[in-house]
Design a protein around this motif. Sequence first.
Motif, PDB file in Angstrom:
ATOM      1  N   ARG A   1       0.175   8.797 -10.864  1.00 45.19           N
ATOM      2  CA  ARG A   1      -0.884   9.166 -11.790  1.00 45.19           C
ATOM      3  C   ARG A   1      -1.328  10.609 -11.568  1.00 45.19           C
ATOM      4  O   ARG A   1      -1.573  11.362 -12.499  1.00 45.19           O
ATOM      5  N   GLU A   2      -1.387  10.987 -10.272  1.00 39.29           N
ATOM      6  CA  GLU A   2      -1.928  12.307  -9.929  1.00 39.29           C
ATOM      7  C   GLU A   2      -0.926  13.434 -10.132  1.00 39.29           C
ATOM      8  O   GLU A   2      -1.306  14.566 -10.401  1.00 39.29           O
ATOM      9  N   ASN A   3       0.348  13.108  -9.938  1.00 39.38           N
ATOM     10  CA  ASN A   3       1.354  14.158  -9.920  1.00 39.38           C
ATOM     11  C   ASN A   3       2.317  14.024 -11.094  1.00 39.38           C
ATOM     12  O   ASN A   3       3.115  13.105 -11.166  1.00 39.38           O
ATOM     13  N   ARG A   4       2.228  14.996 -11.966  1.00 39.92           N
ATOM     14  CA  ARG A   4       3.028  14.949 -13.188  1.00 39.92           C
ATOM     15  C   ARG A   4       4.531  14.973 -12.915  1.00 39.92           C
ATOM     16  O   ARG A   4       5.307  14.264 -13.558  1.00 39.92           O
ATOM     17  N   ALA A   5       4.963  15.770 -11.932  1.00 43.76           N
ATOM     18  CA  ALA A   5       6.395  15.873 -11.619  1.00 43.76           C
ATOM     19  C   ALA A   5       6.932  14.535 -11.110  1.00 43.76           C
ATOM     20  O   ALA A   5       8.035  14.113 -11.459  1.00 43.76           O
ATOM     21  N   THR A   6       6.134  13.872 -10.291  1.00 49.16           N
ATOM     22  CA  THR A   6       6.529  12.560  -9.762  1.00 49.16           C
ATOM     23  C   THR A   6       6.674  11.552 -10.893  1.00 49.16           C
ATOM     24  O   THR A   6       7.641  10.787 -10.971  1.00 49.16           O
TER      25      THR A   6
ATOM     26  N   MET B   1       7.818  -2.966 -27.873  1.00 52.24           N
ATOM     27  CA  MET B   1       6.560  -2.434 -27.364  1.00 52.24           C
ATOM     28  C   MET B   1       6.802  -1.918 -25.952  1.00 52.24           C
ATOM     29  O   MET B   1       7.473  -2.560 -25.151  1.00 52.24           O
ATOM     30  N   ILE B   2       6.261  -0.757 -25.681  1.00 52.92           N
ATOM     31  CA  ILE B   2       6.407  -0.178 -24.347  1.00 52.92           C
ATOM     32  C   ILE B   2       5.025  -0.016 -23.726  1.00 52.92           C
ATOM     33  O   ILE B   2       4.109   0.525 -24.348  1.00 52.92           O
ATOM     34  N   THR B   3       4.902  -0.526 -22.511  1.00 56.83           N
ATOM     35  CA  THR B   3       3.638  -0.376 -21.792  1.00 56.83           C
ATOM     36  C   THR B   3       3.944   0.209 -20.418  1.00 56.83           C
ATOM     37  O   THR B   3       5.030   0.003 -19.874  1.00 56.83           O
ATOM     38  N   SER B   4       2.998   0.930 -19.868  1.00 55.97           N
ATOM     39  CA  SER B   4       3.207   1.455 -18.524  1.00 55.97           C
ATOM     40  C   SER B   4       1.908   1.421 -17.740  1.00 55.97           C
ATOM     41  O   SER B   4       0.817   1.407 -18.314  1.00 55.97           O
ATOM     42  N   CYS B   5       2.071   1.353 -16.437  1.00 57.30           N
ATOM     43  CA  CYS B   5       0.924   1.426 -15.536  1.00 57.30           C
ATOM     44  C   CYS B   5       1.345   2.304 -14.364  1.00 57.30           C
ATOM     45  O   CYS B   5       2.340   2.016 -13.698  1.00 57.30           O
ATOM     46  N   VAL B   6       0.641   3.405 -14.152  1.00 57.85           N
ATOM     47  CA  VAL B   6       0.978   4.293 -13.040  1.00 57.85           C
ATOM     48  C   VAL B   6      -0.223   4.432 -12.114  1.00 57.85           C
ATOM     49  O   VAL B   6      -1.352   4.616 -12.564  1.00 57.85           O
ATOM     50  N   LEU B   7       0.041   4.312 -10.828  1.00 56.93           N
ATOM     51  CA  LEU B   7      -1.026   4.344  -9.830  1.00 56.93           C
ATOM     52  C   LEU B   7      -0.710   5.398  -8.764  1.00 56.93           C
ATOM     53  O   LEU B   7       0.455   5.743  -8.545  1.00 56.93           O
TER      54      LEU B   7
ATOM     55  N   GLU C   1       0.804  -1.223   0.000  1.00 52.95           N
ATOM     56  CA  GLU C   1       0.000   0.000   0.000  1.00 52.95           C
ATOM     57  C   GLU C   1       0.835   1.271   0.000  1.00 52.95           C
ATOM     58  O   GLU C   1       0.711   2.112   0.885  1.00 52.95           O
ATOM     59  N   PRO C   2       1.674   1.412  -0.997  1.00 56.78           N
ATOM     60  CA  PRO C   2       2.506   2.616  -1.083  1.00 56.78           C
ATOM     61  C   PRO C   2       1.662   3.798  -1.562  1.00 56.78           C
ATOM     62  O   PRO C   2       0.490   3.634  -1.908  1.00 56.78           O
ATOM     63  N   ARG C   3       2.267   4.994  -1.619  1.00 54.47           N
ATOM     64  CA  ARG C   3       1.543   6.173  -2.110  1.00 54.47           C
ATOM     65  C   ARG C   3       1.365   6.130  -3.617  1.00 54.47           C
ATOM     66  O   ARG C   3       0.560   6.868  -4.179  1.00 54.47           O
ATOM     67  N   GLY C   4       2.124   5.272  -4.248  1.00 59.67           N
ATOM     68  CA  GLY C   4       1.974   5.125  -5.692  1.00 59.67           C
ATOM     69  C   GLY C   4       2.922   4.076  -6.229  1.00 59.67           C
ATOM     70  O   GLY C   4       3.915   3.726  -5.583  1.00 59.67           O
ATOM     71  N   VAL C   5       2.590   3.549  -7.397  1.00 57.91           N
ATOM     72  CA  VAL C   5       3.430   2.550  -8.067  1.00 57.91           C
ATOM     73  C   VAL C   5       3.505   2.906  -9.548  1.00 57.91           C
ATOM     74  O   VAL C   5       2.519   3.370 -10.130  1.00 57.91           O
TER      75      VAL C   5
END
Length: 184
Positions: free
Chosen positions: A169-174, A159-165, A132-136
């Motif tokens: 996802r919320e913070n562009r700089a991160t 092929m490049i795939t990504s998943c951001v959580l 349960e991190p702040r994001g992955v």
Amino acid sequence: MTDRLAELYRQLLIEIGEDPDREGLAKTPERAARALRDFTRGYQQDVPTVLNQAIFSEQFEDMVVVRNIELYSLCEHHLVPFFGSAHVGYLPNGRIVGLSKIARLVEMFSRRLQVQERLTHEIAHALQGAIEPRGVAVVIEAKHLCMMSRGVEKQHSSMITSCVLGEFRENRATREEFFNLVRR
Ligand code: ZN
């Protein structure tokens, strides 16, 4: 005891016009069966077993990134390999996970029949659920033999795939910090 998978490979050799009894192929059904079991051994594992005992309480807040985790998987549409590397990042929220365990998580999901998109999601959501991190964030870049060697024959494309959580996802700089770290 006869190995049913080996027997099926023997039938398959006959089906493609080969002689399974010629010297070079004599042990191929057994070897191929072992190889396929190895490629699909991830079905015998689950997330709690893989991460067992390797989650630690730690007040570390900064981004953790594991880059270039080699992966070998099997495309579920053609049963031929796709391979490449995964980059995984997370923002701890009081808990961290052993780095080798992240690689083992990639390994476990890779060693199943996959599509790259689902593989990417499964790794991200497994890590999200486990600590349960702040994001992955997960990025996978892979080459698919089904694409390289048949059909369109685009041998150099990957092929490049990504998943951001979460915060990725919320913070562009991160998110950009992560992508900059894995791109170099
Ligand atoms: Zn394929």
